[in-house]
Motif scaffolding. Structure first.
Motif, PDB file in Angstrom:
ATOM      1  N   ARG A   1       0.841  -1.187   0.000  1.00  0.00           N
ATOM      2  CA  ARG A   1       0.000   0.000   0.000  1.00  0.00           C
ATOM      3  C   ARG A   1       0.884   1.248   0.000  1.00  0.00           C
ATOM      4  NH1 ARG A   1      -3.080  -0.663   5.348  1.00  0.00           N
ATOM      5  NH2 ARG A   1      -1.076  -1.611   5.864  1.00  0.00           N
TER       6      ARG A   1
ATOM      7  N   PRO B   1      -4.427   4.532   3.524  1.00  0.00           N
ATOM      8  CA  PRO B   1      -3.962   4.162   2.186  1.00  0.00           C
ATOM      9  C   PRO B   1      -4.479   5.126   1.111  1.00  0.00           C
ATOM     10  CG  PRO B   1      -4.878   2.260   3.344  1.00  0.00           C
ATOM     11  CD  PRO B   1      -5.245   3.478   4.139  1.00  0.00           C
TER      12      PRO B   1
ATOM     13  N   THR C   1      -5.984   5.882  -2.395  1.00  0.00           N
ATOM     14  CA  THR C   1      -6.854   5.127  -3.297  1.00  0.00           C
ATOM     15  C   THR C   1      -7.070   5.838  -4.630  1.00  0.00           C
ATOM     16  OG1 THR C   1      -8.835   6.125  -2.302  1.00  0.00           O
ATOM     17  CG2 THR C   1      -8.079   4.006  -1.403  1.00  0.00           C
TER      18      THR C   1
ATOM     19  N   THR D   1      -5.011  -1.412  -1.608  1.00  0.00           N
ATOM     20  CA  THR D   1      -3.933  -2.402  -1.647  1.00  0.00           C
ATOM     21  C   THR D   1      -3.619  -2.772  -3.092  1.00  0.00           C
ATOM     22  OG1 THR D   1      -4.482  -3.334   0.513  1.00  0.00           O
ATOM     23  CG2 THR D   1      -3.208  -4.725  -0.987  1.00  0.00           C
TER      24      THR D   1
END
Length: 314
Positions: A91, A99, A101, A135
């Protein structure tokens, strides 16, 4: 007025002038008050207007830090067993640990992942997939054990382009290899790639890589990620990362599809570098590899062609 009185008056006046000077300096601030951006812009497009031979102020290579500009490359695990199809998950975290995105496409991908063993063996340039939770995942060919450096080259939405790096330990019998010798040509899957150019430390240096097959120039290279070729350069001493792209792009009416691909490369220091050229022909992406020394004397003899093993990952 006696001498001591005169001296005292002079001292008071001098102190006042000094105080005024300090106040003016604090108000105006030093010329370099704004911190310089330390991100290595040479890891991204040089662009058609780049001037080869021009000195470059920012010479810091990317990939040397796991955290930079508030972003961190976080591998799910830093130790894996050797294998041909090993899943890698990671990540990109913001400063608060959340994280990322949302990313900006760069050369048709949101993130470019480079993996290479620290002795420069096993180079791979792949493109992971991103899930909704932030992820990234991608399989890697890690059949050769050792310590790998993993580079994530990306641009977060609303931020600047970054390259972060982290080490990945691959368990198994380690067979470290010496750095291949300097060579002007490389052979991969029947293609011969010839390198023409000198790397001058601290300057933008033009490098041309020409592709041929069976002694004939290849003039129908196919676009790969929006370009006729991609070049990654790694400093041998510490794997400092430079990711440059060629001048021009397919369909601009100027850039020919081979045999030559022109790059502008800025090496931050003298020493050995390993260059990896990705190019596509007949629907297959191949990687030609070179060792080049920044600061080479023009006209110096180069060793013979260096054959490249087949099966480089993309």
């Amino acid at each position: 007025m006696n001498a001591s009185s005169k001296f005292a008056g002079f001292t008071v006046g001098l102190a006042a002038v000094f105080a005024l000077a300090l106040g003016a300096g604090a108000a105006l601030g030093p010329e370099d008050a704004t911190p310089a951006d330390t991100h290595d812009t040479s890891t991204h497009d040089a662009g058609p207007d780049s001037t080869a031979g021009a000195p470059v102020a920012d010479q810091t290579p990317g990939g040397l830090m796991v955290t930079d500009s508030g972003y961190t490359l976080a591998l799910d695990t830093a130790q894996v067993a050797a294998g041909a199809d090993v899943p890698l998950r990671f990540r990109i975290l913001e400063a608060d640990g959340v994280p990322v995105t949302r990313y900006v496409d760069s050369h048709e991908k949101q993130l470019h992942l480079i993996a290479v063993r620290r002795d420069m063996a096993g180079f791979q340039h792949v493109h992971p997939t991103l899930d909704a939770a932030g992820t990234w995942s991608v399989p890697l060919d890690l059949t050769r054990a050792g310590v790998y450096r993993v580079f994530a080259d990306f641009t977060p939405d609303g931020g600047d382009g970054l390259t972060l790096g982290a080490d990945l330990q691959v368990a198994g019998a380690y067979d470290p290899q010496p750095l291949p010798p300097v060579a002007a040509t490389a052979v991969v899957d029947g293609y011969t790639v010839t390198l023409d150019g000198i790397l001058t430390p601290g300057q933008a240096s033009k490098v041309t890589l020409a592709v041929s097959r069976d002694g004939q120039p290849v003039t129908d290279l196919q676009p790969y990620l929006g370009a006729y070729g991609h070049l990654v350069a790694l400093r041998a001493a510490d794997l400092g990362y430079l990711h440059v792209h060629p001048d021009g792009h397919p369909g601009d009416g100027v850039t020919a599809p081979g045999p030559g691909i022109n790059f502008v490369v800025t090496t931050p220091s003298a020493g050995d570098y390993r260059l990896f050229l990705d190019f596509q022909h007949d629907g297959v992406v191949r990687t030609a590899e070179f060792t080049l020394t920044a600061g080479n004397v023009p006209g110096a003899a180069a060793p013979a062609a260096e054959p490249m093993p087949a099966g480089h990952g993309h």
